[in-house]
Design a protein around this motif. Structure first.
Motif, PDB file in Angstrom:
ATOM      1  N   HIS A 172       0.878  -1.168   0.000  1.00  0.00           N
ATOM      2  CA  HIS A 172       0.000   0.000   0.000  1.00  0.00           C
ATOM      3  C   HIS A 172       0.914   1.215   0.000  1.00  0.00           C
ATOM      4  O   HIS A 172       1.850   1.310   0.800  1.00  0.00           O
ATOM      5  CB  HIS A 172      -0.883  -0.007   1.248  1.00  0.00           C
ATOM      6  CG  HIS A 172      -1.884   1.090   1.263  1.00  0.00           C
ATOM      7  ND1 HIS A 172      -1.556   2.371   1.605  1.00  0.00           N
ATOM      8  CD2 HIS A 172      -3.203   1.087   0.965  1.00  0.00           C
ATOM      9  CE1 HIS A 172      -2.642   3.122   1.534  1.00  0.00           C
ATOM     10  NE2 HIS A 172      -3.651   2.361   1.136  1.00  0.00           N
ATOM     11  N   THR A 173       0.648   2.149  -0.879  1.00  0.00           N
ATOM     12  CA  THR A 173       1.532   3.300  -1.057  1.00  0.00           C
ATOM     13  C   THR A 173       1.813   4.027   0.251  1.00  0.00           C
ATOM     14  O   THR A 173       2.968   4.318   0.574  1.00  0.00           O
ATOM     15  CB  THR A 173       0.925   4.283  -2.077  1.00  0.00           C
ATOM     16  OG1 THR A 173       0.692   3.577  -3.294  1.00  0.00           O
ATOM     17  CG2 THR A 173       1.846   5.457  -2.336  1.00  0.00           C
ATOM     18  N   GLN A 174       0.781   4.308   1.009  1.00  0.00           N
ATOM     19  CA  GLN A 174       0.956   5.083   2.237  1.00  0.00           C
ATOM     20  C   GLN A 174       1.757   4.303   3.278  1.00  0.00           C
ATOM     21  O   GLN A 174       2.625   4.856   3.946  1.00  0.00           O
ATOM     22  CB  GLN A 174      -0.425   5.477   2.780  1.00  0.00           C
ATOM     23  CG  GLN A 174      -0.456   6.704   3.601  1.00  0.00           C
ATOM     24  CD  GLN A 174      -0.018   7.964   2.859  1.00  0.00           C
ATOM     25  OE1 GLN A 174       0.595   7.973   1.808  1.00  0.00           O
ATOM     26  NE2 GLN A 174      -0.325   9.073   3.450  1.00  0.00           N
ATOM     27  N   ARG A 175       1.476   3.002   3.423  1.00  0.00           N
ATOM     28  CA  ARG A 175       2.226   2.198   4.394  1.00  0.00           C
ATOM     29  C   ARG A 175       3.682   2.064   3.971  1.00  0.00           C
ATOM     30  O   ARG A 175       4.578   2.094   4.817  1.00  0.00           O
ATOM     31  CB  ARG A 175       1.582   0.831   4.571  1.00  0.00           C
ATOM     32  CG  ARG A 175       0.335   0.900   5.417  1.00  0.00           C
ATOM     33  CD  ARG A 175      -0.125  -0.458   5.867  1.00  0.00           C
ATOM     34  NE  ARG A 175      -0.695  -1.263   4.824  1.00  0.00           N
ATOM     35  CZ  ARG A 175      -1.963  -1.241   4.457  1.00  0.00           C
ATOM     36  NH1 ARG A 175      -2.812  -0.434   5.061  1.00  0.00           N
ATOM     37  NH2 ARG A 175      -2.392  -2.041   3.512  1.00  0.00           N
TER      38      ARG A 175
ATOM     39  N   LEU B 112      10.167   7.744  15.240  1.00  0.00           N
ATOM     40  CA  LEU B 112       9.402   8.981  15.085  1.00  0.00           C
ATOM     41  C   LEU B 112       8.070   8.871  15.809  1.00  0.00           C
ATOM     42  O   LEU B 112       7.515   7.785  15.952  1.00  0.00           O
ATOM     43  CB  LEU B 112       9.133   9.266  13.601  1.00  0.00           C
ATOM     44  CG  LEU B 112      10.340   9.538  12.708  1.00  0.00           C
ATOM     45  CD1 LEU B 112       9.924   9.545  11.241  1.00  0.00           C
ATOM     46  CD2 LEU B 112      11.001  10.849  13.090  1.00  0.00           C
ATOM     47  N   THR B 113       7.566  10.010  16.220  1.00  0.00           N
ATOM     48  CA  THR B 113       6.225  10.064  16.796  1.00  0.00           C
ATOM     49  C   THR B 113       5.213  10.159  15.655  1.00  0.00           C
ATOM     50  O   THR B 113       5.548  10.605  14.556  1.00  0.00           O
ATOM     51  CB  THR B 113       6.047  11.282  17.724  1.00  0.00           C
ATOM     52  OG1 THR B 113       6.198  12.467  16.934  1.00  0.00           O
ATOM     53  CG2 THR B 113       7.043  11.269  18.873  1.00  0.00           C
ATOM     54  N   PRO B 114       3.961   9.778  15.915  1.00  0.00           N
ATOM     55  CA  PRO B 114       2.947   9.908  14.872  1.00  0.00           C
ATOM     56  C   PRO B 114       2.775  11.343  14.370  1.00  0.00           C
ATOM     57  O   PRO B 114       2.567  11.550  13.171  1.00  0.00           O
ATOM     58  CB  PRO B 114       1.670   9.411  15.560  1.00  0.00           C
ATOM     59  CG  PRO B 114       2.164   8.491  16.614  1.00  0.00           C
ATOM     60  CD  PRO B 114       3.460   9.085  17.088  1.00  0.00           C
TER      61      PRO B 114
ATOM     62  N   ASN C 292      -5.440  10.205  11.859  1.00  0.00           N
ATOM     63  CA  ASN C 292      -6.257   9.002  12.011  1.00  0.00           C
ATOM     64  C   ASN C 292      -5.943   7.982  10.907  1.00  0.00           C
ATOM     65  O   ASN C 292      -5.919   6.781  11.149  1.00  0.00           O
ATOM     66  CB  ASN C 292      -7.748   9.330  12.049  1.00  0.00           C
ATOM     67  CG  ASN C 292      -8.233  10.036  10.808  1.00  0.00           C
ATOM     68  OD1 ASN C 292      -7.463  10.626  10.062  1.00  0.00           O
ATOM     69  ND2 ASN C 292      -9.533   9.978  10.582  1.00  0.00           N
ATOM     70  N   THR C 293      -5.672   8.458   9.712  1.00  0.00           N
ATOM     71  CA  THR C 293      -5.262   7.576   8.615  1.00  0.00           C
ATOM     72  C   THR C 293      -3.909   6.957   8.924  1.00  0.00           C
ATOM     73  O   THR C 293      -3.699   5.755   8.739  1.00  0.00           O
ATOM     74  CB  THR C 293      -5.191   8.363   7.293  1.00  0.00           C
ATOM     75  OG1 THR C 293      -6.467   8.936   7.037  1.00  0.00           O
ATOM     76  CG2 THR C 293      -4.768   7.496   6.135  1.00  0.00           C
ATOM     77  N   LEU C 294      -2.987   7.772   9.421  1.00  0.00           N
ATOM     78  CA  LEU C 294      -1.664   7.294   9.778  1.00  0.00           C
ATOM     79  C   LEU C 294      -1.750   6.217  10.859  1.00  0.00           C
ATOM     80  O   LEU C 294      -1.063   5.202  10.783  1.00  0.00           O
ATOM     81  CB  LEU C 294      -0.793   8.454  10.264  1.00  0.00           C
ATOM     82  CG  LEU C 294       0.620   8.085  10.703  1.00  0.00           C
ATOM     83  CD1 LEU C 294       1.417   7.515   9.539  1.00  0.00           C
ATOM     84  CD2 LEU C 294       1.311   9.293  11.292  1.00  0.00           C
ATOM     85  N   SER C 295      -2.606   6.431  11.829  1.00  0.00           N
ATOM     86  CA  SER C 295      -2.780   5.467  12.912  1.00  0.00           C
ATOM     87  C   SER C 295      -3.176   4.099  12.370  1.00  0.00           C
ATOM     88  O   SER C 295      -2.655   3.061  12.796  1.00  0.00           O
ATOM     89  CB  SER C 295      -3.835   5.978  13.896  1.00  0.00           C
ATOM     90  OG  SER C 295      -4.064   5.038  14.900  1.00  0.00           O
TER      91      SER C 295
ATOM     92  N   TYR D 114       7.458   5.188  17.177  1.00  0.00           N
ATOM     93  CA  TYR D 114       7.411   4.085  16.214  1.00  0.00           C
ATOM     94  C   TYR D 114       8.788   3.938  15.585  1.00  0.00           C
ATOM     95  O   TYR D 114       9.427   4.917  15.233  1.00  0.00           O
ATOM     96  CB  TYR D 114       6.371   4.357  15.124  1.00  0.00           C
ATOM     97  CG  TYR D 114       4.967   4.207  15.626  1.00  0.00           C
ATOM     98  CD1 TYR D 114       4.285   3.003  15.465  1.00  0.00           C
ATOM     99  CD2 TYR D 114       4.325   5.249  16.266  1.00  0.00           C
ATOM    100  CE1 TYR D 114       2.981   2.855  15.940  1.00  0.00           C
ATOM    101  CE2 TYR D 114       3.032   5.116  16.746  1.00  0.00           C
ATOM    102  CZ  TYR D 114       2.368   3.917  16.559  1.00  0.00           C
ATOM    103  OH  TYR D 114       1.085   3.772  17.038  1.00  0.00           O
ATOM    104  N   ARG D 115       9.215   2.679  15.465  1.00  0.00           N
ATOM    105  CA  ARG D 115      10.513   2.384  14.874  1.00  0.00           C
ATOM    106  C   ARG D 115      10.363   1.245  13.873  1.00  0.00           C
ATOM    107  O   ARG D 115       9.564   0.328  14.084  1.00  0.00           O
ATOM    108  CB  ARG D 115      11.512   1.944  15.938  1.00  0.00           C
ATOM    109  CG  ARG D 115      11.859   3.012  16.936  1.00  0.00           C
ATOM    110  CD  ARG D 115      12.881   2.480  17.954  1.00  0.00           C
ATOM    111  NE  ARG D 115      13.223   3.522  18.880  1.00  0.00           N
ATOM    112  CZ  ARG D 115      12.602   3.718  20.051  1.00  0.00           C
ATOM    113  NH1 ARG D 115      11.618   2.929  20.415  1.00  0.00           N
ATOM    114  NH2 ARG D 115      12.973   4.709  20.840  1.00  0.00           N
ATOM    115  N   ALA D 116      11.158   1.289  12.825  1.00  0.00           N
ATOM    116  CA  ALA D 116      11.224   0.162  11.903  1.00  0.00           C
ATOM    117  C   ALA D 116      11.825  -1.021  12.647  1.00  0.00           C
ATOM    118  O   ALA D 116      12.752  -0.855  13.451  1.00  0.00           O
ATOM    119  CB  ALA D 116      12.078   0.521  10.690  1.00  0.00           C
ATOM    120  N   GLU D 117      11.285  -2.191  12.407  1.00  0.00           N
ATOM    121  CA  GLU D 117      11.812  -3.420  13.001  1.00  0.00           C
ATOM    122  C   GLU D 117      12.802  -4.014  11.998  1.00  0.00           C
ATOM    123  O   GLU D 117      12.435  -4.765  11.100  1.00  0.00           O
ATOM    124  CB  GLU D 117      10.668  -4.387  13.297  1.00  0.00           C
ATOM    125  CG  GLU D 117      11.082  -5.712  13.878  1.00  0.00           C
ATOM    126  CD  GLU D 117      11.949  -5.596  15.114  1.00  0.00           C
ATOM    127  OE1 GLU D 117      13.122  -6.035  15.027  1.00  0.00           O
ATOM    128  OE2 GLU D 117      11.494  -5.073  16.143  1.00  0.00           O
TER     129      GLU D 117
END
Length: 108
Positions: free
Chosen positions: A15-18, A33-35, A47-50, A73-76
């Motif tokens: 999904h483009t946004q994800r 980063l914080t939301p 809300n979309t980002l969440s 939030y961090r990349a795993e």
């Protein structure tokens, strides 16, 4: 990494946004980063980002840490590297693979 986990991760990234969110977290590094920062950087509603962050977390691609009143939030990276390893584990019949640019490609 097994096939089911690989499919879940690839589905989350399909999904483009994800994909944009995940790449932003990879660039941010271990600090994460914080939301609110992500929403501002990517110009997306919180809300979309969440929703997208939840999908990435469910797939194991991001971690969430509470720091005071903020979520970080961090990349795993372990999961990301596991996915890349899974996709390439039998590449080139076990030999060293070299990616070369096509000499006819004008946009590379």
């Amino acid at each position: 990494m097994n096939e089911d986990r690989a499919v879940a991760a690839l589905s989350a990234l399909a999904h483009t946004q994800r994909l944009r969110v995940f790449r932003a977290l990879v660039v941010a590094g271990p600090e994460g980063l914080t939301p609110s920062v992500l929403a501002e950087q990517l110009d997306v509603a919180r809300n979309t980002l969440s929703f997208h962050l939840k999908e990435l977390a469910h797939a194991g691609l991001v971690t969430i840490e509470q720091q005071g009143r903020n979520l970080i939030y961090r990349a795993e990276y372990t999961h990301m590297n596991g996915l890349i390893g899974y996709l390439t584990e039998h590449c080139c019949q076990g030999g060293v693979c070299e990616v070369t640019e096509s000499p006819t490609c004008t946009t590379c």
